[in-house]
Design a protein around this motif. Structure first.
Motif, PDB file in Angstrom:
ATOM      1  N   GLU A  82     -12.696 123.416  10.195  1.00 39.00           N
ATOM      2  CA  GLU A  82     -11.952 124.606  10.607  1.00 39.00           C
ATOM      3  C   GLU A  82     -12.713 125.889  10.316  1.00 39.00           C
ATOM      4  O   GLU A  82     -12.749 126.796  11.131  1.00 39.00           O
ATOM      5  CB  GLU A  82     -10.586 124.627   9.902  1.00 39.00           C
ATOM      6  CG  GLU A  82      -9.711 123.422  10.230  1.00 39.00           C
ATOM      7  CD  GLU A  82      -9.400 123.335  11.710  1.00 39.00           C
ATOM      8  OE1 GLU A  82      -9.301 124.391  12.374  1.00 39.00           O
ATOM      9  OE2 GLU A  82      -9.274 122.206  12.222  1.00 39.00           O
ATOM     10  N   ALA A  83     -13.285 125.974   9.135  1.00 37.16           N
ATOM     11  CA  ALA A  83     -13.989 127.199   8.751  1.00 37.16           C
ATOM     12  C   ALA A  83     -14.980 126.884   7.646  1.00 37.16           C
ATOM     13  O   ALA A  83     -14.863 125.864   6.957  1.00 37.16           O
ATOM     14  CB  ALA A  83     -13.005 128.275   8.297  1.00 37.16           C
ATOM     15  N   TYR A 107     -24.518 132.504  12.941  1.00 37.42           N
ATOM     16  CA  TYR A 107     -24.305 131.367  13.822  1.00 37.42           C
ATOM     17  C   TYR A 107     -25.644 130.775  14.270  1.00 37.42           C
ATOM     18  O   TYR A 107     -25.786 129.556  14.433  1.00 37.42           O
ATOM     19  CB  TYR A 107     -23.466 131.755  15.040  1.00 37.42           C
ATOM     20  CG  TYR A 107     -21.983 131.721  14.761  1.00 37.42           C
ATOM     21  CD1 TYR A 107     -21.312 130.512  14.635  1.00 37.42           C
ATOM     22  CD2 TYR A 107     -21.257 132.889  14.603  1.00 37.42           C
ATOM     23  CE1 TYR A 107     -19.967 130.460  14.372  1.00 37.42           C
ATOM     24  CE2 TYR A 107     -19.891 132.858  14.339  1.00 37.42           C
ATOM     25  CZ  TYR A 107     -19.256 131.640  14.214  1.00 37.42           C
ATOM     26  OH  TYR A 107     -17.919 131.581  13.940  1.00 37.42           O
ATOM     27  N   LYS A 142     -19.811 124.093  20.180  1.00 38.78           N
ATOM     28  CA  LYS A 142     -19.605 123.386  21.445  1.00 38.78           C
ATOM     29  C   LYS A 142     -19.911 124.272  22.643  1.00 38.78           C
ATOM     30  O   LYS A 142     -20.347 123.790  23.692  1.00 38.78           O
ATOM     31  CB  LYS A 142     -18.158 122.883  21.529  1.00 38.78           C
ATOM     32  CG  LYS A 142     -17.860 121.716  20.599  1.00 38.78           C
ATOM     33  CD  LYS A 142     -16.444 121.200  20.787  1.00 38.78           C
ATOM     34  CE  LYS A 142     -16.203 119.972  19.918  1.00 38.78           C
ATOM     35  NZ  LYS A 142     -14.825 119.433  20.099  1.00 38.78           N
ATOM     36  N   ASP A 181     -15.103 131.307  11.109  1.00 38.89           N
ATOM     37  CA  ASP A 181     -13.919 130.693  11.690  1.00 38.89           C
ATOM     38  C   ASP A 181     -14.245 130.064  13.032  1.00 38.89           C
ATOM     39  O   ASP A 181     -15.073 130.576  13.792  1.00 38.89           O
ATOM     40  CB  ASP A 181     -12.811 131.746  11.868  1.00 38.89           C
ATOM     41  CG  ASP A 181     -12.385 132.333  10.541  1.00 38.89           C
ATOM     42  OD1 ASP A 181     -12.318 131.559   9.570  1.00 38.89           O
ATOM     43  OD2 ASP A 181     -12.138 133.554  10.472  1.00 38.89           O
ATOM     44  N   GLU A 182     -13.622 128.944  13.307  1.00 32.53           N
ATOM     45  CA  GLU A 182     -13.767 128.250  14.590  1.00 32.53           C
ATOM     46  C   GLU A 182     -15.231 128.003  14.938  1.00 32.53           C
ATOM     47  O   GLU A 182     -15.647 128.149  16.080  1.00 32.53           O
ATOM     48  CB  GLU A 182     -13.087 129.043  15.701  1.00 32.53           C
ATOM     49  CG  GLU A 182     -11.590 129.228  15.483  1.00 32.53           C
ATOM     50  CD  GLU A 182     -10.933 129.935  16.664  1.00 32.53           C
ATOM     51  OE1 GLU A 182     -11.671 130.504  17.494  1.00 32.53           O
ATOM     52  OE2 GLU A 182      -9.705 129.910  16.751  1.00 32.53           O
ATOM     53  N   TRP A 183     -16.004 127.622  13.933  1.00 30.21           N
ATOM     54  CA  TRP A 183     -17.428 127.397  14.180  1.00 30.21           C
ATOM     55  C   TRP A 183     -17.655 126.208  15.099  1.00 30.21           C
ATOM     56  O   TRP A 183     -18.616 126.178  15.867  1.00 30.21           O
ATOM     57  CB  TRP A 183     -18.185 127.235  12.871  1.00 30.21           C
ATOM     58  CG  TRP A 183     -17.913 125.957  12.123  1.00 30.21           C
ATOM     59  CD1 TRP A 183     -16.961 125.766  11.175  1.00 30.21           C
ATOM     60  CD2 TRP A 183     -18.599 124.716  12.264  1.00 30.21           C
ATOM     61  NE1 TRP A 183     -16.997 124.475  10.714  1.00 30.21           N
ATOM     62  CE2 TRP A 183     -17.993 123.809  11.348  1.00 30.21           C
ATOM     63  CE3 TRP A 183     -19.653 124.267  13.054  1.00 30.21           C
ATOM     64  CZ2 TRP A 183     -18.416 122.495  11.227  1.00 30.21           C
ATOM     65  CZ3 TRP A 183     -20.070 122.956  12.928  1.00 30.21           C
ATOM     66  CH2 TRP A 183     -19.459 122.077  12.024  1.00 30.21           C
ATOM     67  N   VAL A 184     -16.751 125.243  15.055  1.00 32.32           N
ATOM     68  CA  VAL A 184     -16.898 124.082  15.930  1.00 32.32           C
ATOM     69  C   VAL A 184     -16.818 124.513  17.388  1.00 32.32           C
ATOM     70  O   VAL A 184     -17.593 124.068  18.245  1.00 32.32           O
ATOM     71  CB  VAL A 184     -15.817 123.028  15.609  1.00 32.32           C
ATOM     72  CG1 VAL A 184     -15.867 121.897  16.629  1.00 32.32           C
ATOM     73  CG2 VAL A 184     -16.013 122.474  14.205  1.00 32.32           C
ATOM     74  N   LYS A 185     -15.886 125.403  17.685  1.00 33.03           N
ATOM     75  CA  LYS A 185     -15.723 125.901  19.052  1.00 33.03           C
ATOM     76  C   LYS A 185     -16.974 126.656  19.492  1.00 33.03           C
ATOM     77  O   LYS A 185     -17.437 126.528  20.630  1.00 33.03           O
ATOM     78  CB  LYS A 185     -14.495 126.800  19.130  1.00 33.03           C
ATOM     79  CG  LYS A 185     -14.183 127.318  20.514  1.00 33.03           C
ATOM     80  CD  LYS A 185     -12.917 128.153  20.507  1.00 33.03           C
ATOM     81  CE  LYS A 185     -12.595 128.702  21.900  1.00 33.03           C
ATOM     82  NZ  LYS A 185     -11.368 129.530  21.879  1.00 33.03           N
ATOM     83  N   MET A 186     -17.548 127.438  18.573  1.00 33.19           N
ATOM     84  CA  MET A 186     -18.760 128.188  18.896  1.00 33.19           C
ATOM     85  C   MET A 186     -19.931 127.238  19.176  1.00 33.19           C
ATOM     86  O   MET A 186     -20.689 127.440  20.132  1.00 33.19           O
ATOM     87  CB  MET A 186     -19.117 129.115  17.734  1.00 33.19           C
ATOM     88  CG  MET A 186     -18.138 130.264  17.529  1.00 33.19           C
ATOM     89  SD  MET A 186     -18.187 131.449  18.884  1.00 33.19           S
ATOM     90  CE  MET A 186     -19.861 132.019  18.776  1.00 33.19           C
TER      91      MET A 186
END
Length: 635
Positions: free
Chosen positions: A333-334, A377, A356, A349-354
């Motif tokens: 998650e973070a 990042y 992907k 935050d939301e590093w997985v989304k970034m």
């Protein structure tokens, strides 16, 4: 820097290298240097403009995801006007090679590129033009000094048996050789390759060749690619594969609980399996058998687990090469990063989304999408890339079993004795698997696991090696090497004694072969570390003579023959004992034992308990009949 100046720099470099052979991307080196065939592996000199977000290591080494702006060759892609902007932060110059470049030339090149930091792009790079040109010509000269034959492709297709045993008499260096055998299997066939890898890992380079090999061996052992165990009579299936073992819940009730725990063999198999599975997944993604999204999900999950384990072990994990940005916590998650230089705590935050959304662009060298905290990042993407290159590349695993014949093979391997056969390994047409008795898990052996065993042929305390094991292993004999002792000089009071250890060992072993067999000869390792006469005396007293006593079942006549009657052992009859020992002069051993013992029977004893009276000629007598012990003659 104006575009015209940059173009001028490019043209200058191209003019300077017209006399040099270079290769372009994916062009076999044989077209330039000859002899390098099969594939696209090559060596070249390249230079790069790097984006400001294309961070470099301290030594200037750049990674493949940096934006390549050019490499020297016939088809140099000269940057177009407008492509080179103020976003370029520095300039890099150095040798380059493809991942599959395997030739002697790669071992003679330094792979640390030279970079030219550019805090003020408009002045510094232009001002460095002459230095860059000089450095480039130095690279050219180094390139041209390498013999053409060194560019021929190395033979990297050597096949190593999946299961092999080194066998021979004691002291021949079987365990010693497992280190070099293991490194060869891992792809390091000589000292040059070992040294190059240590340089790549940024580890200190020891002066001694053996020490360099041991350092690299220990590194891969720590990384989990090498496991080492020793078999013994009490070793069993539960320690090797899996078993139910007790553990105490000390935090709560202190009660003893029982659980299924993995043994050494299962652990190394699982590590090899995970790597094999990741490589297969990457290959399937390359052939579109699985989607990029599914592949990335597995990569992110593995990376997250890896990071969490590092943090749980209280190990510092830095995101940058300068050790200024450290991870304090990590999760899907973070994540919490701390910039030590700027005293900043940052939650991604939301590093997985970034990841992907941007990781594919990052790998392909495209511009990253604008994002808050893009600098951090980018560091994250680079760490994921490094993790992918390390964990998703094919790896070889090695299990070393010392004294393999001292264990009960049937008891230790159990039903897995079949699975270690090469054609029964996973992925082969005849692959087999079993359900383990305790965990009830399906289990088979991956084909990227190698097993090396050692076996002492002189150990008479064990039964013959299991026939089933013999059929599944290849055997390599390791015999004594007296020639390795030719340069070892034994000194006494800083003077060379002239004792020839090579001839000494060869003479003793030849007598042992006739009296017994070649499996009971003496290895050179017993003598390889000796330096003084005192060392040699202690070696014979505490190692060689006890070993001979075991070999010949205390038949001292044969031991005396092996030593060529050099005075270390003396014999006496009952008559001699009565005459020479004052305490026995008043009694007759011969008369008291006349009906029980052969009156001519001889007993033996070591001449000097402290062995300090064994002089130089005492050792020379072993291989030279004309040598004699002065002290003994005088007596």
């Amino acid at each position: 820097m104006p575009f015209a100046v940059r173009t001028f720099l490019v043209r200058i470099l191209l003019i300077k290298v017209k006399r040099v052979f270079f290769t372009n991307w994916n062009v076999p080196l044989e077209e330039r240097k000859g002899g390098y065939s099969e594939g696209t592996g090559g060596v070249w000199i390249c230079f790069k403009f790097l984006w400001e977000n294309g961070l470099t290591w301290k030594d200037g080494r750049t990674e493949s995801f940096d934006r390549l702006r050019g490499f020297v060759g016939d088809n140099f892609p000269c940057p177009k006007k407008g492509e080179i902007t103020s976003t370029h932060s520095n300039f890099s110059l150095g040798f380059g090679k493809s991942e599959n470049a395997k030739c002697a030339a790669t071992l003679k090149m330094g792979w640390n590129a030279k970079t030219y930091p550019d805090p003020d792009l408009e002045n510094s790079l232009e001002g460095s033009l002459e230095q860059i040109t000089r450095d480039f010509l130095n690279f050219v000269n180094r390139f041209n000094t390498i013999p053409q034959g060194d560019f021929k492709k190395m033979d990297v297709s050597k096949k190593y048996p999946l299961n092999q045993i080194l066998y021979g008499p004691p002291g021949t260096g079987k365990t010693y050789r497992t280190i070099n055998k293991t490194l060869e299997i891992l792809g390091f066939a000589n000292d040059q390759e070992i040294t190059a890898k240590l340089q790549e890992l940024k580890k200190p380079i020891p002066k001694d060749e053996r020490t360099r090999a041991k350092v690299l061996f220990d590194y891969y052992k720590q990384e989990g690619q090498i496991s080492f165990i020793t078999f013994h009579q009490s070793y069993g299936y539960e320690e090797f594969v899996e078993g139910i073992k007790p553990s105490m819940d000390s935090k709560k009730t202190g009660e003893v609980t029982y659980s299924v725990q993995e043994g050494v063999f299962k652990q190394v198999c699982n590590r090899a399996w995970k790597n094999y599975g990741r490589v297969q997944m990457q290959n399937k993604q390359g052939t579109r058998e699985i989607s990029w999204e599914d592949y990335l999900d597995h990569l992110i999950c593995d990376f997250n687990t890896f990071m969490q384990r590092m943090i749980d072990k209280k190990q510092e994990f830095f995101f940058d090469s300068d050790n200024k940005v450290v991870v304090r916590s990590f999760g899907l998650e973070a994540s919490l990063l701390v910039d030590l230089e700027n005293n900043l705590s940052l939650a991604l935050d939301e590093w997985v989304k970034m990841v992907k959304g941007n990781y594919s662009d990052f790998k392909n060298g495209a511009n990253l999408k604008e994002a808050e905290h893009a600098k951090y990042y980018f560091m994250l993407y680079r760490k994921i890339w490094e993790f992918e290159q390390s964990w998703y590349c094919p790896k070889t695993y090695v299990l070393i079993i010392d004294e393999i014949n001292r264990g009960n093979i049937s008891k230790i391997f159990g039903e897995l004795i079949t699975l270690i056969e090469p054609d029964k390994r996973a992925g082969n047409s005849e692959a087999l698997g079993v359900v383990l008795p305790y965990s009830q898990e399906f289990f088979n052996v991956p084909k990227n696991l190698y097993i090396i065993g050692t076996m002492n042929t002189a150990d008479r305390s064990i039964a013959l090696l299991d026939t089933a094991l013999r059929r599944r292993f290849t055997f390599e004999e390791v015999m004594p090497e007296p020639e390795s002792l030719k340069d070892r000089h034994i000194k006494d009071k800083d003077e060379d004694t002239g004792i020839d250890l090579s001839r000494l060992l060869k003479a003793m072993n030849k007598r042992i072969e006739f009296l017994l067999d070649r499996e009971h000869t003496i290895g050179h390792a017993y003598f390889s570390e000796l330096e003084t006469l005192k060392d040699l005396q202690d070696c014979f007293k505490n190692k060689i003579i006890p070993l001979l006593q075991e070999y010949f079942y205390d038949d001292y006549a044969k031991i005396k023959a092996v030593l060529n009657d050099n005075g270390m052992l003396v014999s006496e009859t009952m008559q001699d004992a009565s005459e020479e020992d004052e305490d026995l002069r008043d009694t007759s051993l011969k008369n008291s034992l006349k009906n029980l013992v052969d009156p001519n029977k001889k007993i033996y004893r070591i001449t000097n308990d402290k062995c300090d009276e064994w002089e130089v000629n005492c050792f020379k007598k072993i291989y030279n009949d004309k040598a004699w012990d002065k002290n003994r003659k005088e007596k």
